[in-house]
Design a protein around this motif. Structure first.
Motif, PDB file in Angstrom:
ATOM      1  N   SER A 153       0.821  -1.206   0.000  1.00 43.91           N
ATOM      2  CA  SER A 153       0.000   0.000   0.000  1.00 43.91           C
ATOM      3  C   SER A 153       0.857   1.259   0.000  1.00 43.91           C
ATOM      4  CB  SER A 153      -0.878  -0.022   1.259  1.00 43.91           C
ATOM      5  OG  SER A 153      -1.628   1.161   1.356  1.00 43.91           O
ATOM      6  N   ASN A 154       0.487   2.198  -0.840  1.00 49.18           N
ATOM      7  CA  ASN A 154       1.176   3.490  -0.902  1.00 49.18           C
ATOM      8  C   ASN A 154       0.164   4.580  -1.181  1.00 49.18           C
ATOM      9  OD1 ASN A 154       4.263   3.251  -0.804  1.00 49.18           O
ATOM     10  ND2 ASN A 154       3.675   1.531  -2.099  1.00 49.18           N
ATOM     11  N   LYS A 155       0.612   5.839  -0.979  1.00 47.19           N
ATOM     12  CA  LYS A 155      -0.300   6.949  -1.242  1.00 47.19           C
ATOM     13  C   LYS A 155      -0.498   7.122  -2.745  1.00 47.19           C
ATOM     14  CE  LYS A 155       0.667   9.479   2.957  1.00 47.19           C
ATOM     15  NZ  LYS A 155       1.697  10.287   3.574  1.00 47.19           N
ATOM     16  N   THR A 156       0.620   7.245  -3.486  1.00 46.54           N
ATOM     17  CA  THR A 156       0.533   7.503  -4.923  1.00 46.54           C
ATOM     18  C   THR A 156       1.460   6.543  -5.679  1.00 46.54           C
ATOM     19  OG1 THR A 156       2.398   9.030  -5.079  1.00 46.54           O
ATOM     20  CG2 THR A 156       0.293   9.989  -4.371  1.00 46.54           C
ATOM     21  N   GLU A 157       1.287   6.539  -6.989  1.00 48.23           N
ATOM     22  CA  GLU A 157       2.090   5.662  -7.838  1.00 48.23           C
ATOM     23  C   GLU A 157       3.589   5.935  -7.663  1.00 48.23           C
ATOM     24  OE1 GLU A 157       0.227   5.886 -11.695  1.00 48.23           O
ATOM     25  OE2 GLU A 157       1.360   4.138 -12.392  1.00 48.23           O
ATOM     26  N   GLN A 158       3.927   7.227  -7.523  1.00 50.51           N
ATOM     27  CA  GLN A 158       5.324   7.648  -7.323  1.00 50.51           C
ATOM     28  C   GLN A 158       5.954   7.031  -6.077  1.00 50.51           C
ATOM     29  OE1 GLN A 158       7.235  10.508  -8.837  1.00 50.51           O
ATOM     30  NE2 GLN A 158       5.960   9.743 -10.500  1.00 50.51           N
ATOM     31  N   ASP A 159       5.093   6.708  -5.102  1.00 50.75           N
ATOM     32  CA  ASP A 159       5.596   6.196  -3.816  1.00 50.75           C
ATOM     33  C   ASP A 159       5.894   4.702  -3.836  1.00 50.75           C
ATOM     34  OD1 ASP A 159       5.416   8.616  -2.222  1.00 50.75           O
ATOM     35  OD2 ASP A 159       3.251   8.416  -2.428  1.00 50.75           O
ATOM     36  N   ILE A 160       5.492   4.011  -4.885  1.00 54.39           N
ATOM     37  CA  ILE A 160       5.711   2.550  -4.915  1.00 54.39           C
ATOM     38  C   ILE A 160       7.205   2.287  -5.097  1.00 54.39           C
ATOM     39  CG2 ILE A 160       5.172   0.361  -6.062  1.00 54.39           C
ATOM     40  CD1 ILE A 160       2.645   1.684  -7.205  1.00 54.39           C
ATOM     41  N   LEU A 161       7.832   1.758  -4.052  1.00 53.20           N
ATOM     42  CA  LEU A 161       9.277   1.503  -4.117  1.00 53.20           C
ATOM     43  C   LEU A 161       9.526   0.137  -4.761  1.00 53.20           C
ATOM     44  CD1 LEU A 161      10.352   2.776  -0.570  1.00 53.20           C
ATOM     45  CD2 LEU A 161       9.960   4.073  -2.673  1.00 53.20           C
ATOM     46  N   TRP A 162      10.565   0.046  -5.532  1.00 55.06           N
ATOM     47  CA  TRP A 162      10.976  -1.202  -6.195  1.00 55.06           C
ATOM     48  C   TRP A 162       9.884  -1.745  -7.133  1.00 55.06           C
ATOM     49  CZ3 TRP A 162      15.922  -1.694  -6.039  1.00 55.06           C
ATOM     50  CH2 TRP A 162      16.641  -1.372  -4.882  1.00 55.06           C
ATOM     51  N   ARG A 163       9.090  -0.853  -7.724  1.00 52.00           N
ATOM     52  CA  ARG A 163       7.942  -1.307  -8.512  1.00 52.00           C
ATOM     53  C   ARG A 163       8.321  -2.282  -9.626  1.00 52.00           C
ATOM     54  NH1 ARG A 163       3.376   2.375 -11.489  1.00 52.00           N
ATOM     55  NH2 ARG A 163       2.319   0.652 -12.522  1.00 52.00           N
ATOM     56  N   LYS A 164       9.328  -1.857 -10.437  1.00 53.43           N
ATOM     57  CA  LYS A 164       9.682  -2.678 -11.592  1.00 53.43           C
ATOM     58  C   LYS A 164      10.178  -4.057 -11.148  1.00 53.43           C
ATOM     59  CE  LYS A 164      12.171  -2.100 -15.955  1.00 53.43           C
ATOM     60  NZ  LYS A 164      13.297  -3.034 -15.827  1.00 53.43           N
ATOM     61  N   GLU A 165      11.017  -4.044 -10.124  1.00 53.31           N
ATOM     62  CA  GLU A 165      11.561  -5.339  -9.669  1.00 53.31           C
ATOM     63  C   GLU A 165      10.478  -6.234  -9.071  1.00 53.31           C
ATOM     64  OE1 GLU A 165      15.204  -5.342  -7.385  1.00 53.31           O
ATOM     65  OE2 GLU A 165      14.888  -7.472  -6.918  1.00 53.31           O
ATOM     66  N   ILE A 166       9.536  -5.633  -8.345  1.00 57.46           N
ATOM     67  CA  ILE A 166       8.438  -6.439  -7.776  1.00 57.46           C
ATOM     68  C   ILE A 166       7.635  -7.054  -8.924  1.00 57.46           C
ATOM     69  CG2 ILE A 166       6.262  -6.322  -6.490  1.00 57.46           C
ATOM     70  CD1 ILE A 166       7.665  -4.118  -4.739  1.00 57.46           C
ATOM     71  N   GLU A 167       7.404  -6.276  -9.985  1.00 54.32           N
ATOM     72  CA  GLU A 167       6.652  -6.803 -11.127  1.00 54.32           C
ATOM     73  C   GLU A 167       7.423  -7.952 -11.791  1.00 54.32           C
ATOM     74  OE1 GLU A 167       4.167  -2.718 -12.093  1.00 54.32           O
ATOM     75  OE2 GLU A 167       6.025  -3.108 -13.211  1.00 54.32           O
ATOM     76  N   HIS A 176       1.987 -10.274  -6.526  1.00 57.98           N
ATOM     77  CA  HIS A 176       1.831  -9.004  -5.810  1.00 57.98           C
ATOM     78  C   HIS A 176       0.550  -8.286  -6.203  1.00 57.98           C
ATOM     79  CE1 HIS A 176       3.100  -7.243  -9.633  1.00 57.98           C
ATOM     80  NE2 HIS A 176       2.547  -6.135  -9.189  1.00 57.98           N
ATOM     81  N   LEU A 177       0.176  -7.369  -5.327  1.00 61.63           N
ATOM     82  CA  LEU A 177      -0.928  -6.451  -5.614  1.00 61.63           C
ATOM     83  C   LEU A 177      -0.516  -5.098  -5.046  1.00 61.63           C
ATOM     84  CD1 LEU A 177      -4.028  -6.071  -6.412  1.00 61.63           C
ATOM     85  CD2 LEU A 177      -4.480  -6.427  -3.979  1.00 61.63           C
ATOM     86  N   PHE A 178      -0.533  -4.066  -5.892  1.00 66.68           N
ATOM     87  CA  PHE A 178      -0.267  -2.708  -5.396  1.00 66.68           C
ATOM     88  C   PHE A 178      -1.612  -2.042  -5.138  1.00 66.68           C
ATOM     89  CE2 PHE A 178       3.535  -2.876  -8.474  1.00 66.68           C
ATOM     90  CZ  PHE A 178       4.429  -3.224  -7.476  1.00 66.68           C
ATOM     91  N   THR A 179      -1.709  -1.292  -4.068  1.00 60.94           N
ATOM     92  CA  THR A 179      -2.922  -0.499  -3.868  1.00 60.94           C
ATOM     93  C   THR A 179      -2.534   0.930  -3.504  1.00 60.94           C
ATOM     94  OG1 THR A 179      -5.047  -0.338  -2.739  1.00 60.94           O
ATOM     95  CG2 THR A 179      -3.236  -1.233  -1.430  1.00 60.94           C
ATOM     96  N   LEU A 180      -3.286   1.893  -4.034  1.00 59.96           N
ATOM     97  CA  LEU A 180      -3.010   3.312  -3.771  1.00 59.96           C
ATOM     98  C   LEU A 180      -4.146   3.924  -2.968  1.00 59.96           C
ATOM     99  CD1 LEU A 180      -1.656   4.587  -7.225  1.00 59.96           C
ATOM    100  CD2 LEU A 180      -0.374   3.650  -5.281  1.00 59.96           C
TER     101      LEU A 180
END
Ligand SMILES: Cc1cc2nc3c(=O)[nH]c(=O)nc-3n(C[C@H](O)[C@H](O)[C@H](O)COP(=O)(O)OP(=O)(O)OC[C@H]3O[C@@H](n4cnc5c(N)ncnc54)[C@H](O)[C@@H]3O)c2cc1C
Length: 240
Positions: A153-167, A176-180
């Motif tokens: 969980s993060n506030k905004t898309e910019q806040d998602i850390l390690w996004r590419k690697e998690i994908e 995984h599941l990201f939620t904003l």
């Protein structure tokens, strides 16, 4: 546990809004289990836009989870995202570059993964991703069959850390599941709640919760009251 091991920054790079990955080379091997943390100490150097106020000492120490896999012996990696009005973490993201010296003690903590654990669920918010990505990397690197599902969980898309690697990590037994919570997007929206867990979590034997105190407390409450998960099946790391 090792004390005051000298370390030097080998690499620093940005991994999301105001967040940095800091990689350290240590003077000797520092074994740890995936998810554990180290105490990181350094003498902060003042300059034009970093001054130490209120009579605080320049030598400071804080806890940081290791975000690299223990199988990676090239470096010890930290994932740093400063809190509001930050001091040490602000220095780490704004002032620390390659060659900066540190002293590291550790490892510490009971928040770690072991090879027998199966079907784990990782619930994280913000910088709480640090030990969780360490666990995911370890499961991948060791080719373990354990299922690991992350809800981050993060506030905004910019806040998602390690996004590419998690994908990239998400294939086969890792997902995984990201939620904003504060931005409209095409993905999942809203805080992690019982309905989201019910829909996306199946066959969980163990939960790993990591993030700020209110987040971890909320997750604990949902798991206990809505899913009757016993305490022994919930591991938590609180970044207070
Ligand atoms: C087990 C554990 C693992 C953790 N792992 C991580 C991790 O992986 N990643 C991560 O990002 N965090 C992690 N944390 C959190 C981290 O340890 C720190 O608590 C966090 O970064 C805040 O530290 P800080 O010094 O920035 O803020 P604080 O220690 O809370 O200091 C802020 C205070 O300092 C004052 N201040 C601000 N600037 C100055 C200045 N220039 N001079 C004097 N005073 C000033 C502010 O007014 C404020 O009162 C972890 C915490 C724990 C307990």
């Amino acid at each position: 546990m090792l004390r005051d091991i000298p370390a030097t920054v080998s690499e620093v790079f940005s991994i999301g809004a105001n967040a940095r990955c800091i990689r350290l080379k240590t003077g000797q091997a520092m074994p740890f289990a995936p998810g554990q943390f180290m105490m990181i100490r350094c003498e902060m150097k003042e300059d034009g836009d970093f001054k130490i106020r209120d009579g605080k000492k320049p030598v400071q120490q804080r806890a940081f989870s290791v975000s690299s896999s223990p199988l990676n012996t090239e470096y010890l990696e930290l994932t740093v995202k400063p809190i509001e009005n930050a001091f040490f973490s602000d220095y780490l993201v704004r002032k620390v570059g390659a060659g900066h010296p540190f002293f590291i003690s550790g490892p510490f903590g009971h928040f770690f993964y072991t090879d027998e654990m199966q079907d784990i669920v990782l619930l994280g918010a913000g910088s709480g991703i640090a030990p969780l990505i360490g666990i995911m990397r370890y499961i991948r690197d060791k080719r373990l069959a354990a299922k690991a599902h992350l809800i981050y969980s993060n506030k905004t898309e910019q806040d998602i850390l390690w996004r590419k690697e998690i994908e990239e990590l998400s294939e086969g037994n890792i997902s995984h599941l990201f939620t904003l919570t504060q931005q409209q997007w095409e993905g999942m929206m809203g805080r992690i709640d019982a309905a989201m867990i019910r829909e996306h979590v199946h066959d969980a034997t163990l939960f790993f919760l990591c993030g700020p105190m209110p987040f971890v407390q909320e997750m604990e409450k949902i798991l206990a009251t809505e899913f009757h998960v016993p305490k022994e099946r919930v591991k938590k790391e609180i970044y207070d």
